[in-house]
Design an enzyme around this catalytic site. Structure first.
Site, short mmCIF file in Angstrom:
data_model
loop_
_atom_site.label_atom_id
_atom_site.label_comp_id
_atom_site.label_asym_id
_atom_site.label_seq_id
_atom_site.Cartn_x
_atom_site.Cartn_y
_atom_site.Cartn_z
CB CYS A 143 -0.99 -0.03 1.17
SG CYS A 143 -0.23 0.03 2.80
CG ASN B 35 4.33 -1.74 5.37
OD1 ASN B 35 5.44 -2.05 5.78
ND2 ASN B 35 3.37 -2.63 5.29
CB CYS C 195 -3.69 1.72 7.17
SG CYS C 195 -3.39 3.19 8.18
NE ARG C 196 -4.51 1.63 1.88
CZ ARG C 196 -4.28 2.35 0.81
NH1 ARG C 196 -5.13 2.28 -0.21
NH2 ARG C 196 -3.22 3.13 0.74
CB SER C 197 0.16 -3.50 2.90
OG SER C 197 1.03 -2.64 3.56
CG ASP D 235 -5.25 5.59 2.70
OD1 ASP D 235 -5.29 5.14 3.86
OD2 ASP D 235 -4.33 6.30 2.26
P1 4NP Z 1 -1.77 2.83 4.18
O1 4NP Z 1 -2.38 4.19 4.77
O2 4NP Z 1 -1.22 3.17 2.82
O3 4NP Z 1 -2.97 1.94 4.12
O4 4NP Z 1 -0.72 2.37 5.17
C1 4NP Z 1 -1.65 5.38 4.84
C2 4NP Z 1 -0.81 5.58 5.89
C3 4NP Z 1 -0.10 6.77 5.99
C4 4NP Z 1 -0.25 7.73 5.01
C5 4NP Z 1 -1.10 7.52 3.94
C6 4NP Z 1 -1.80 6.33 3.86
N1 4NP Z 1 0.44 8.95 5.12
O5 4NP Z 1 0.20 9.85 4.28
O6 4NP Z 1 1.27 9.09 6.01
#
Ligand code: 4NP
Length: 155
Positions: free
Chosen positions: A11, A14, A16-18, A126
């Protein structure tokens, strides 16, 4: 001897989703008695070395899985030689991964929700900038995909 399938979820952050996709697939593979290597990474580097978002940790724990020990890392070109399957959590991630993939990369690369009938072409939303409930939606999506991956790899 057949190679053990090795699955990398990618994702953006790294956190939240992955990591949730990693947790869900580890759980589903264990239930099915399927031997898999599973990991996750982000296309971005903001959260390298960080544990998953506390809301991601909480939803995993509600499903009996402790992901507090996971740590963020950034995807590398080498990942396309080390893993057999790379799954992008959304279309932006897929676009970036196509740019990172080296010419001698051997891993397959596809959108995660392409594994789920009726959800082809869609991304896992997201949840980072939303509320806690968004993480339940994420868990539901990645669990469906994890079950589909186990079914496919058990054939
Ligand atoms: P992820 O979510 O891609 O599912 O881990 C996010 C986590 C952090 C950020 C964006 C999306 N960020 O902008 O810091």
């Amino acid at each position: 001897m057949t190679e053990t399938p090795s699955i990398l979820f990618v994702c953006l952050g790294n956190i939240c989703r992955s990591p949730l996709a990693e947790a869900a697939l580890r759980a589903e593979a264990e239930k099915a008695g399927l031997d898999l290597l599973v990991d996750s990474a982000g296309t971005g580097d903001w959260h390298v070395g960080s544990p998953p978002d506390r809301r991601a940790q909480a939803v995993a724990l509600r499903h009996g899985i402790d992901i507090s020990g996971y740590r963020g890392r950034q995807v590398t070109a080498e990942d396309f030689r080390r893993f057999t399957h790379v799954f992008a959590l959304d279309a932006d991630n897929l676009h970036n991964l196509k740019r990172i993939r080296p010419a001698d990369g051997t891993a397959s690369l596809q959108l995660l929700m392409d594994m789920v009938p009726g959800r082809e072409g869609s991304g896992v939303t997201d949840p980072y900038f939303g509320d806690e409930a968004g993480f339940d939606v994420t868990w539901d999506d990645v669990t469906r995909a994890a079950k589909a991956i186990v079914t496919r790899l058990s054939d």
